[in-house]
Design an enzyme around this catalytic site. Structure first.
Site, PDB file in Angstrom:
ATOM      1  N   LYS A 174      22.885  10.627  36.991  1.00  0.00           N
ATOM      2  CA  LYS A 174      23.827   9.719  37.666  1.00  0.00           C
ATOM      3  C   LYS A 174      25.146  10.441  37.955  1.00  0.00           C
ATOM      4  O   LYS A 174      25.714  10.303  39.037  1.00  0.00           O
ATOM      5  CB  LYS A 174      24.128   8.501  36.776  1.00  0.00           C
ATOM      6  CG  LYS A 174      22.973   7.568  36.546  1.00  0.00           C
ATOM      7  CD  LYS A 174      23.494   6.336  35.799  1.00  0.00           C
ATOM      8  CE  LYS A 174      22.395   5.563  35.138  1.00  0.00           C
ATOM      9  NZ  LYS A 174      22.887   4.544  34.218  1.00  0.00           N
ATOM     10  N   GLU A 224      12.831   3.911  27.908  1.00  0.00           N
ATOM     11  CA  GLU A 224      14.278   4.063  27.723  1.00  0.00           C
ATOM     12  C   GLU A 224      14.664   3.883  26.263  1.00  0.00           C
ATOM     13  O   GLU A 224      15.650   4.437  25.804  1.00  0.00           O
ATOM     14  CB  GLU A 224      15.060   3.047  28.582  1.00  0.00           C
ATOM     15  CG  GLU A 224      15.333   3.562  29.973  1.00  0.00           C
ATOM     16  CD  GLU A 224      16.442   2.814  30.720  1.00  0.00           C
ATOM     17  OE1 GLU A 224      16.845   1.716  30.295  1.00  0.00           O
ATOM     18  OE2 GLU A 224      16.887   3.338  31.746  1.00  0.00           O
ATOM     19  N   HIS A 238     -10.564   1.722  38.960  1.00  0.00           N
ATOM     20  CA  HIS A 238     -10.994   2.540  40.103  1.00  0.00           C
ATOM     21  C   HIS A 238      -9.901   3.518  40.501  1.00  0.00           C
ATOM     22  O   HIS A 238      -9.820   3.957  41.638  1.00  0.00           O
ATOM     23  CB  HIS A 238     -11.353   1.635  41.284  1.00  0.00           C
ATOM     24  CG  HIS A 238     -12.503   0.736  40.968  1.00  0.00           C
ATOM     25  ND1 HIS A 238     -13.805   1.014  41.351  1.00  0.00           N
ATOM     26  CD2 HIS A 238     -12.562  -0.415  40.255  1.00  0.00           C
ATOM     27  CE1 HIS A 238     -14.602   0.061  40.913  1.00  0.00           C
ATOM     28  NE2 HIS A 238     -13.876  -0.819  40.239  1.00  0.00           N
TER      29      HIS A 238
HETATM   30  O1  PA5 Z   1      18.010  -1.157  30.065  1.00  0.00           O
HETATM   31  C1  PA5 Z   1      19.078  -0.764  30.460  1.00  0.00           C
HETATM   32  O2  PA5 Z   1      20.118  -0.877  29.788  1.00  0.00           O
HETATM   33  C2  PA5 Z   1      19.222  -0.146  31.845  1.00  0.00           C
HETATM   34  O3  PA5 Z   1      17.986   0.039  32.451  1.00  0.00           O
HETATM   35  C3  PA5 Z   1      20.077  -1.025  32.719  1.00  0.00           C
HETATM   36  O4  PA5 Z   1      19.503  -2.292  32.812  1.00  0.00           O
HETATM   37  C4  PA5 Z   1      20.229  -0.442  34.117  1.00  0.00           C
HETATM   38  O5  PA5 Z   1      20.703   0.865  34.045  1.00  0.00           O
HETATM   39  C5  PA5 Z   1      21.203  -1.287  34.931  1.00  0.00           C
HETATM   40  O6  PA5 Z   1      22.426  -1.368  34.279  1.00  0.00           O
HETATM   41  P1  PA5 Z   1      23.489  -2.464  34.664  1.00  0.00           P
HETATM   42  O7  PA5 Z   1      22.928  -3.782  34.312  1.00  0.00           O
HETATM   43  O8  PA5 Z   1      24.695  -2.119  33.860  1.00  0.00           O
HETATM   44  O9  PA5 Z   1      23.752  -2.346  36.136  1.00  0.00           O
END
Ligand code: PA5
Length: 446
Positions: free
Chosen positions: A414, A281, A302
């Protein structure tokens, strides 16, 4: 035993790391600027003293509960799971009764039904973790658990809830204010995948009795030098996080576009999933980045290891070991001759031998590799690892010229899902969906 990075097999001489090393002064300047502006709480942890106080109070409250059900996804769950698997292994062992941490980080009707049917509401605390307070996978589960708690507990339902969310904004903050639910903040500028050492990960850690002081102490050892007002390029150049970042950036220039995280500390395997999210990310932007591949030693020898060894030569590796793992039981003395090489040896010797074998083999097969050799497998070392990899990720992103702190590309899917559920607005997405669903499709029965 000290914690070490072993660079011997990093193939640094084949990479143009110097190009990035030269930018240490610039990166030090950026770190100084960002930390002094309060935009890197992952490094500065200004919230920690207050949080530790709150956690001490919460630990008393947790004594009344057998179960913690954590609702969260992505960065709001992966760190907690890594800590759980590493330092609360008893929950996965045959004789465990309670306490138990359950992490609901998916849209999984089977799991949710089981929690609703089998958890004792009077002995359960539901912790909803969402920085934005708007993530439907999490908030959707909150709605269902709220109804469940209200039904079983009446007015006392709020005492069985804990919220971890933005200090001021978002639906969950509104819920906290409206119902008087205890809520802890996710500090500004602390994105989910960087938040394990905040209330996000430390509340479940406190519930499991994990040594939070040690986790934080370990992290501070890594980030301390980077948060000095007078941080210089010279100091940064010597820091392991910067060295990893320069290596990772230089690897990408040479076409190494996959990064294996091979964990030879079995209980730490879930740090692979945590790392995968952190790396992907943060760095998958603008057509750049390297794909993280979590792998478990020795299990994945494995499984996917054949591809690591002899597939496309585009992989580098972070190889996690600890020579100090438990010895375990002894192999019996009366083994068949075929297995005489393990007779009377400790079971634990096997994983060390296999780690060595795989590490050497990867290296001989052209996989640039840095071994992260932890002196111990305790929480202090986990704190160090979290801080090291988080900081290295941020610096890698800066060296690549992308923003490692956002994740804009995940929004489209989303929005389309929301359009599918007929959320207000999103007219363009609804039209796109319609086109997608009504186009001629190539569908074949199998
Ligand atoms: O790293 C990030 O920012 C994302 O993976 C969020 O943790 C994830 O989308 C969840 O978001 P939130 O904490 O706003 O529900």
């Amino acid at each position: 035993m000290a914690d070490m990075l072993d660079w011997t097999s990093a193939d640094s001489e084949k990479l143009d790391i110097a190009t990035y090393e030269k930018r240490a002064e610039e990166m030090a300047g950026r770190l100084r600027e960002e930390t002094s502006a309060g935009r890197l709480p992952f490094l500065t942890m200004p919230y920690m003293a207050k949080l530790k106080q709150e956690l001490a109070d919460l630990k008393e409250r947790f004594k009344g509960f057998d179960h913690m059900l954590l609702l969260g996804i992505g960065g709001s769950a992966l760190g907690a799971r890594a800590l759980q698997k590493a330092f609360f292994p008893q929950q996965d062992q045959p004789d465990h009764t309670c306490p138990c941490l359950w992490i609901a980080d998916n849209v999984d009707a089977y799991a949710l039904e089981a929690y609703l049917a089998k958890l004792d509401p009077t002995k359960t605390i539901v912790v909803t973790v969402s920085k934005s307070g708007g993530t439907i996978e999490t908030v959707g589960q909150y709605f269902i658990l709220k109804e469940w708690a209200q039904k079983h507990l009446g007015d006392a339902w709020t005492k069985h809830m804990l919220l971890v969310t933005d200090e001021e904004k978002g639906f969950l903050r509104g819920e906290a204010n409206k119902h008087g639910i205890h809520a802890l903040p996710v500090p500004d500028h602390l994105g989910g995948r960087y938040s394990v050492l905040s209330a996000v990960g430390l509340i479940p850690a406190a519930f499991m009795g994990i040594d939070i002081d040690a986790l934080v102490e370990g992290a501070r050892e890594i980030v301390g030098p980077l948060t000095e007002d007078n941080l210089s390029g010279k100091v940064l150049e010597q820091h392991s996080a910067f060295q990893l970042a320069a290596w990772a950036a230089a690897l990408q220039d040479k076409g190494f576009d996959e990064m294996i995280f091979f964990a030879y500390i079995p209980l730490w395997a879930s740090f692979g999933d945590w790392f995968a999210q952190l790396w992907a990310e943060s760095l998958g932007k603008e057509g750049k980045g390297s794909q993280p591949i979590p792998a478990i030693g020795v299990t994945d020898q494995h499984s996917v290891n054949q591809m690591f060894m002899d597939g496309i030569r585009n992989k580098a590796c972070l190889f996690l070991t600890c020579p100090n793992l438990p010895a375990g039981p002894r192999f019996p003395a009366d083994l068949p001759d075929q297995f005489d090489y393990v007779r009377n040896k400790d079971f634990g010797e096997l994983i060390q031998a296999e780690a060595l074998g795989t590490r050497m083999a990867l290296s001989q097969n052209g996989v640039p590799l840095v071994e992260m050799r932890m002196g111990e497998d305790g929480p202090k070392q986990a704190g160090k690892l979290i801080a090291l990899l988080g900081t290295a990720t941020i610096l890698t992103g800066w060296l690549m010229g992308i923003n490692p702190l956002d994740q804009p590309a995940v929004e489209l899917g989303k929005r389309l899902a929301k359009a599918r559920m007929n959320a207000d607005g999103l007219e363009e997405e609804k039209a796109d969906l319609n086109n997608f669903l009504t186009a001629d499709r190539d569908i074949r029965e199998f």
